[in-house]
Write an enzyme that holds these catalytic residues in place. Structure first.
Site, mmCIF file in Angstrom:
data_model
loop_
_atom_site.group_PDB
_atom_site.id
_atom_site.type_symbol
_atom_site.label_atom_id
_atom_site.label_comp_id
_atom_site.label_asym_id
_atom_site.label_seq_id
_atom_site.Cartn_x
_atom_site.Cartn_y
_atom_site.Cartn_z
ATOM 1 N N GLU A 153 0.817 -1.051 -0.066
ATOM 2 C CA GLU A 153 0.079 -0.070 -0.071
ATOM 3 C C GLU A 153 0.920 1.212 0.018
ATOM 4 O OE1 GLU A 153 -2.341 1.605 -0.735
ATOM 5 O OE2 GLU A 153 -3.982 1.506 0.550
ATOM 6 N N ASP A 154 0.520 2.289 -0.453
ATOM 7 C CA ASP A 154 1.307 3.494 -0.604
ATOM 8 C C ASP A 154 1.172 4.340 0.650
ATOM 9 O OD1 ASP A 154 -1.677 4.296 -0.952
ATOM 10 O OD2 ASP A 154 -1.028 6.011 -2.367
ATOM 11 N N ASP A 170 -3.406 5.802 6.636
ATOM 12 C CA ASP A 170 -3.828 6.926 7.152
ATOM 13 C C ASP A 170 -4.924 6.631 8.440
ATOM 14 O OD1 ASP A 170 -4.440 9.530 7.859
ATOM 15 O OD2 ASP A 170 -5.156 10.058 5.929
ATOM 16 N N PHE A 176 -0.412 16.959 3.511
ATOM 17 C CA PHE A 176 -0.721 16.147 2.480
ATOM 18 C C PHE A 176 0.272 15.958 1.519
ATOM 19 C CE2 PHE A 176 -3.334 14.975 -1.111
ATOM 20 C CZ PHE A 176 -4.250 14.581 -0.559
ATOM 21 N N ARG A 215 0.632 12.024 -9.347
ATOM 22 C CA ARG A 215 1.110 10.685 -9.010
ATOM 23 C C ARG A 215 2.517 10.244 -9.690
ATOM 24 N NH1 ARG A 215 -3.144 7.559 -6.785
ATOM 25 N NH2 ARG A 215 -5.200 8.048 -7.633
HETATM 26 C C1 PRP Z 1 -5.719 6.424 -0.298
HETATM 27 C C2 PRP Z 1 -4.408 5.529 -0.264
HETATM 28 C C3 PRP Z 1 -4.889 4.680 0.806
HETATM 29 C C4 PRP Z 1 -6.032 4.971 1.539
HETATM 30 C C5 PRP Z 1 -5.475 5.307 2.761
HETATM 31 O O1 PRP Z 1 -6.313 5.778 -1.460
HETATM 32 O O2 PRP Z 1 -3.821 5.287 -1.438
HETATM 33 O O3 PRP Z 1 -5.497 3.373 -0.149
HETATM 34 O O4 PRP Z 1 -6.227 6.165 0.995
HETATM 35 O O5 PRP Z 1 -6.323 5.893 3.609
HETATM 36 P P1 PRP Z 1 -6.986 5.321 4.902
HETATM 37 O O6 PRP Z 1 -5.818 4.620 6.043
HETATM 38 O O7 PRP Z 1 -7.616 6.509 5.721
HETATM 39 O O8 PRP Z 1 -8.076 4.465 4.521
HETATM 40 P P2 PRP Z 1 -7.423 6.699 -2.311
HETATM 41 O O9 PRP Z 1 -8.815 6.161 -1.775
HETATM 42 O O10 PRP Z 1 -7.216 8.031 -2.385
HETATM 43 O O11 PRP Z 1 -7.131 5.920 -3.580
HETATM 44 P P3 PRP Z 1 -5.964 5.952 -4.579
HETATM 45 O O12 PRP Z 1 -4.986 4.792 -4.057
HETATM 46 O O13 PRP Z 1 -6.556 5.504 -6.107
HETATM 47 O O14 PRP Z 1 -5.330 7.030 -4.606
#
Ligand code: PRP
Length: 174
Positions: A98-99, A102, A151, A164
């Site tokens: 995962e990236d 949060d 952010f 990205r």
């Molecule tokens: C972002 C990120 C994680 C998630 C983390 O995804 O890539 O998957 O939010 O947040 P959390 O711990 O509060 O759940 P996003 O829904 O923005 O989609 P993306 O990966 O397509 O950018």
């Protein structure tokens, strides 16, 4: 990105070094085994591509798409699977990539979803860990960098689907 001020947080060199360290750790932990690596689209695609090329053990690759609905910079708490894996994971060693973690809601949802399929083991590797905004108790097994609130974009991470592709990671002022 002229309209936003941005500050570099992690350079591409620092990222490459840290990815190599993580891959070394993972390779040691799974020595002699084989992994199914599951990336969470879209944000994880660059980190995962770099990580699997540094891991010295055989990997199968799959992806999920998990969407959290809400404001662009904050998840609402409602997480929905929009693309499932296509690989059987029963009895397999799974590494979720995962990236960023949060609130923890996305990964908690995904871990629960995948555990239903009875993998042999399931671990999580996150590029960034933003610990201050957790809504659920959640610890990743491998963490690239721990960051403060703020952010971040680049290396797969977006703001409204932009940025990205940046090779470095920046903190932006919204
Ligand atoms: C972002 C990120 C994680 C998630 C983390 O995804 O890539 O998957 O939010 O947040 P959390 O711990 O509060 O759940 P996003 O829904 O923005 O989609 P993306 O990966 O397509 O950018």
């Amino acid at each position: 990105m002229k309209e936003m001020s941005k500050e570099i947080l992690f350079s591409r060199d620092a990222i490459q070094k840290r990815v190599q360290e993580l891959a070394g750790q993972i390779s040691g932990d799974y020595a002699g085994g084989e992994l199914v690596v599951i990336g969470i689209l879209k944000g994880a695609f660059i980190f995962m591509a770099d990580l699997v090329r540094e891991i010295g053990i055989p990997c199968k690759i799959d992806f999920v798409r998990v969407a959290s609905y809400g404001a662009s910079s904050e998840s609402s708490g409602k997480v929905v699977m929009t693309k499932d894996i296509e690989t059987s994971i029963k009895g397999r060693d799974i590494l979720i990539v995962e990236d960023i973690v949060d609130t923890g809601l996305t990964l908690q949802y995904l871990v629960d979803w995948l555990k239903e399929r009875n993998p042999h083991s399931l671990k999580i590797c996150v590029f960034l860990d933003k610990r201050k905004r957790r809504k659920v108790s959640f610890e990743a097994d491998y963490v690239g960098f721990t960051i403060d609130d703020g952010f971040v974009v680049g290396y797969g991470l977006d703001f409204n689907e932009q940025y990205r592709f940046f090779p470095d990671v920046y903190v932006i002022e919204q």
